[in-house]
Design an enzyme around this catalytic site. Structure first.
Site, PDB file in Angstrom:
ATOM      1  N   TYR A  18      -1.778  -0.104  14.711  1.00  0.00           N
ATOM      2  CA  TYR A  18      -1.811   1.291  14.387  1.00  0.00           C
ATOM      3  C   TYR A  18      -0.612   1.866  14.541  1.00  0.00           C
ATOM      4  CZ  TYR A  18      -6.812   0.547  13.994  1.00  0.00           C
ATOM      5  OH  TYR A  18      -7.903   0.297  13.893  1.00  0.00           O
ATOM      6  N   ASP A  20       2.794   2.275  13.454  1.00  0.00           N
ATOM      7  CA  ASP A  20       3.523   2.613  12.268  1.00  0.00           C
ATOM      8  C   ASP A  20       2.866   3.862  11.757  1.00  0.00           C
ATOM      9  OD1 ASP A  20       5.219   0.379  12.068  1.00  0.00           O
ATOM     10  OD2 ASP A  20       3.408  -0.556  11.402  1.00  0.00           O
ATOM     11  N   ARG A 252       0.632  -0.044  24.876  1.00  0.00           N
ATOM     12  CA  ARG A 252       1.385  -1.415  24.066  1.00  0.00           C
ATOM     13  C   ARG A 252       2.296  -0.636  22.975  1.00  0.00           C
ATOM     14  NH1 ARG A 252      -3.754  -3.619  20.238  1.00  0.00           N
ATOM     15  NH2 ARG A 252      -3.029  -2.532  18.333  1.00  0.00           N
ATOM     16  N   GLY A 253       2.862  -1.457  22.429  1.00  0.00           N
ATOM     17  CA  GLY A 253       3.570  -0.879  21.017  1.00  0.00           C
ATOM     18  C   GLY A 253       4.523  -0.060  21.304  1.00  0.00           C
ATOM     19  N   GLU A 254       4.453   0.907  20.355  1.00  0.00           N
ATOM     20  CA  GLU A 254       5.528   1.911  20.532  1.00  0.00           C
ATOM     21  C   GLU A 254       4.921   3.211  20.849  1.00  0.00           C
ATOM     22  OE1 GLU A 254       8.483   1.760  17.417  1.00  0.00           O
ATOM     23  OE2 GLU A 254       8.900   4.147  17.579  1.00  0.00           O
ATOM     24  N   ASP A 255       3.947   3.781  20.087  1.00  0.00           N
ATOM     25  CA  ASP A 255       3.612   5.075  20.329  1.00  0.00           C
ATOM     26  C   ASP A 255       2.631   5.370  21.583  1.00  0.00           C
ATOM     27  OD1 ASP A 255       3.272   7.892  18.936  1.00  0.00           O
ATOM     28  OD2 ASP A 255       0.954   7.469  18.700  1.00  0.00           O
ATOM     29  N   SER A 256       1.399   4.557  21.806  1.00  0.00           N
ATOM     30  CA  SER A 256       0.875   4.703  23.039  1.00  0.00           C
ATOM     31  C   SER A 256       1.717   4.697  24.203  1.00  0.00           C
ATOM     32  CB  SER A 256      -0.383   3.649  23.172  1.00  0.00           C
ATOM     33  OG  SER A 256       0.236   2.355  22.956  1.00  0.00           O
TER      34      SER A 256
HETATM   35  O1  TRH Z   1      -1.085  -0.612  17.380  1.00  0.00           O
HETATM   36  P1  TRH Z   1       0.278  -0.900  18.136  1.00  0.00           P
HETATM   37  O2  TRH Z   1       0.251  -2.256  18.340  1.00  0.00           O
HETATM   38  O3  TRH Z   1       1.378  -0.743  16.906  1.00  0.00           O
HETATM   39  C1  TRH Z   1       2.568  -1.516  16.898  1.00  0.00           C
HETATM   40  C2  TRH Z   1       3.801  -0.860  17.262  1.00  0.00           C
HETATM   41  O4  TRH Z   1       4.048   0.359  16.991  1.00  0.00           O
HETATM   42  C3  TRH Z   1       4.794  -1.575  17.114  1.00  0.00           C
HETATM   43  O5  TRH Z   1       6.041  -1.345  17.438  1.00  0.00           O
HETATM   44  C4  TRH Z   1       5.031  -2.113  15.594  1.00  0.00           C
HETATM   45  O6  TRH Z   1       5.707  -2.895  15.145  1.00  0.00           O
HETATM   46  C5  TRH Z   1       3.538  -2.646  15.174  1.00  0.00           C
HETATM   47  O7  TRH Z   1       2.521  -1.801  15.665  1.00  0.00           O
HETATM   48  C6  TRH Z   1       3.491  -2.840  13.697  1.00  0.00           C
HETATM   49  O8  TRH Z   1       0.486   0.015  19.240  1.00  0.00           O
HETATM   50  P2  TRH Z   1       0.999   1.744  19.204  1.00  0.00           P
HETATM   51  O9  TRH Z   1       2.536   1.902  18.746  1.00  0.00           O
HETATM   52  O10 TRH Z   1       0.661   2.236  20.371  1.00  0.00           O
HETATM   53  O11 TRH Z   1       0.001   2.314  18.298  1.00  0.00           O
HETATM   54  C7  TRH Z   1      -1.213   2.683  18.448  1.00  0.00           C
HETATM   55  C8  TRH Z   1      -1.714   3.825  17.900  1.00  0.00           C
HETATM   56  O12 TRH Z   1      -3.302   4.122  17.869  1.00  0.00           O
HETATM   57  C9  TRH Z   1      -1.243   5.059  18.620  1.00  0.00           C
HETATM   58  O13 TRH Z   1      -0.759   6.154  17.626  1.00  0.00           O
HETATM   59  C10 TRH Z   1      -2.279   5.507  19.609  1.00  0.00           C
HETATM   60  C11 TRH Z   1      -3.517   5.274  18.522  1.00  0.00           C
HETATM   61  N1  TRH Z   1      -4.890   5.125  19.011  1.00  0.00           N
HETATM   62  C12 TRH Z   1      -5.698   6.157  18.649  1.00  0.00           C
HETATM   63  O14 TRH Z   1      -5.357   7.084  18.334  1.00  0.00           O
HETATM   64  N2  TRH Z   1      -6.783   5.985  19.488  1.00  0.00           N
HETATM   65  C13 TRH Z   1      -7.224   4.947  20.327  1.00  0.00           C
HETATM   66  O15 TRH Z   1      -8.319   4.784  20.729  1.00  0.00           O
HETATM   67  C14 TRH Z   1      -6.443   3.921  20.505  1.00  0.00           C
HETATM   68  C15 TRH Z   1      -6.276   2.977  21.550  1.00  0.00           C
HETATM   69  C16 TRH Z   1      -4.982   4.193  20.152  1.00  0.00           C
END
Ligand code: TRH
Length: 358
Positions: A18, A20, A252-256
């Protein structure tokens, strides 16, 4: 007078997970809400946007949500018009017909590649770099998010509440957002071994799969003093609120990861794993900045836990120290968030950057 640059197109291809779309959605709605831009967000996989933005109907090719025009990005993309600013998120490769239309337009649009976040120092020297197109009269610029004023900064909305200090809670609330490679079993064992009552919120997907693999059966689980609760996937703003409410956040990842820093609570980050293990270098680069103002003991506690969590090692040896220094970490994180919040936010930096590229 600086150009108004009203029309923005953001192109987002969902690789997996999620992150990106989370970043692109935040950027799009902030451009519309805080900067009055007319934004079209082109997404190849609307089903990934719907959980974080439930107002989005994944079956609609065009819709307006929170001031943003959300468009399905189909394989057979047809260009109607070109925006004044074009954001290519994470090198997603624009449709060839759109690039051709950009080359044919006068004046040329600002073409900006929004990169992934890294704390590595090279991002500072690469931020803003120009890359002329090999054959067309177009220049693409690289925009790097980051943790210093020499980068493009971090996404942060106006008026975003930073966490207030908390009293020692009777029940510790933890959110657990991670990949299935994290040593989740060892975390749960450590929580169960501690007499302090804990509620651990586990979203669906990889986190819940990892917990189910460790504990078996179906949740909720009672494991020692720890209550392990599956939670539904929350809309983005509700998830942000959960991070502010919890006492410890696994992200994890970037945004959270960025949101956990605005929440100001102690957090543990699992970086997105890369095949060539480049993520370990990125992790160390972040820890170097983040731990710089900690005393040695605190830095060692944080560093050891982050490295174990990211290496899949048992965290039993590191968790008790992290728990014991929880309040110190929270104090440090409040200060860290305050310093970061003093920098220009990514969206404003992007607006300024686009305006400067005439
Ligand atoms: O989902 P991710 O693992 O995304 C990753 C990273 O961005 C990584 O850098 C990228 O290369 C890869 O995707 C393709 O983790 P991230 O970045 O934290 O994104 C999760 C998103 O989901 C974030 O915007 C928060 C959102 N989220 C919700 O809206 N509700 C929820 O209940 C949860 C658990 C997350």
């Amino acid at each position: 007078m600086p150009a108004m640059l009203l029309h923005w197109d953001i192109f987002c291809r969902v690789v997996d997970n999620y992150g990106d779309i989370g970043v692109c959605w935040r950027l799009a709605r902030q451009l519309a809400r805080e900067h009055g831009k007319a934004v079209r967000l082109w997404v190849d996989d609307l089903a990934s946007l719907a959980p974080i933005c439930p107002d989005c109907d994944a079956s609609l090719p065009v819709q307006k949500v929170q001031g943003v025009e959300i468009r399905r990005w189909p394989e057979d993309f047809v260009t109607d018009r070109v925006a004044e600013v074009v954001i290519e998120a994470f090198a997603c490769e624009l449709p060839p017909s759109y690039v051709a239309a950009m080359a044919a337009s006068t004046p040329k649009p600002r073409w900006i590649n929004l990169e992934y976040l890294t704390a590595e120092p090279w991002a500072e020297s690469c931020h803003g770099m120009a890359s002329p197109h090999p054959t067309l009269p177009l220049v693409k610029h690289f925009f790097f998010p980051g943790f210093s004023p020499s980068t493009g900064g971090l996404l942060r909305e106006i008026g975003l509440p930073l966490a207030a200090p908390q009293d020692q809670p009777e029940t510790l609330e933890i959110s657990l957002f991670c990949y299935d490679t994290a040593p989740v079993g060892s975390l749960l064992a450590a929580l169960a071994a501690n007499p302090h009552p804990v509620i651990c919120h586990v979203p669906p997907g990889k986190p819940l799969a990892a917990v189910t693999a460790a504990l078996g059966g179906h949740g909720p689980w009672q494991f020692g003093a720890a209550r392990i609760m599956p939670t539904p996937f929350q809309p983005l703003d509700d998830y942000d609120a959960l991070l502010r409410r919890c006492h410890i956040n696994f992200v994890r990842g970037e945004d959270s990861f960025v949101r956990a820093q605005w929440a100001g609570r102690p957090f543990v980050w699992q970086i997105y794993p890369q095949d060539d293990a480049a993520h370990h270098v990125k992790l160390e680069a972040f820890l170097e900045r983040y731990c710089a103002a900690m005393d040695n003991a605190l830095a060692s506690t944080v560093h050891s836990l982050f490295v174990a969590w990211n290496s899949g090692h048992d965290i039993a040896a590191f968790w008790p120290a992290f728990m014991a220094q929880n309040r110190e970490i929270a104090r440090h994180n409040t200060q860290w968030a305050g310093e970061l919040a003093g920098q220009t936010d990514l969206t404003t930096a992007l607006v300024n950057f686009a305006a400067a590229k005439v």
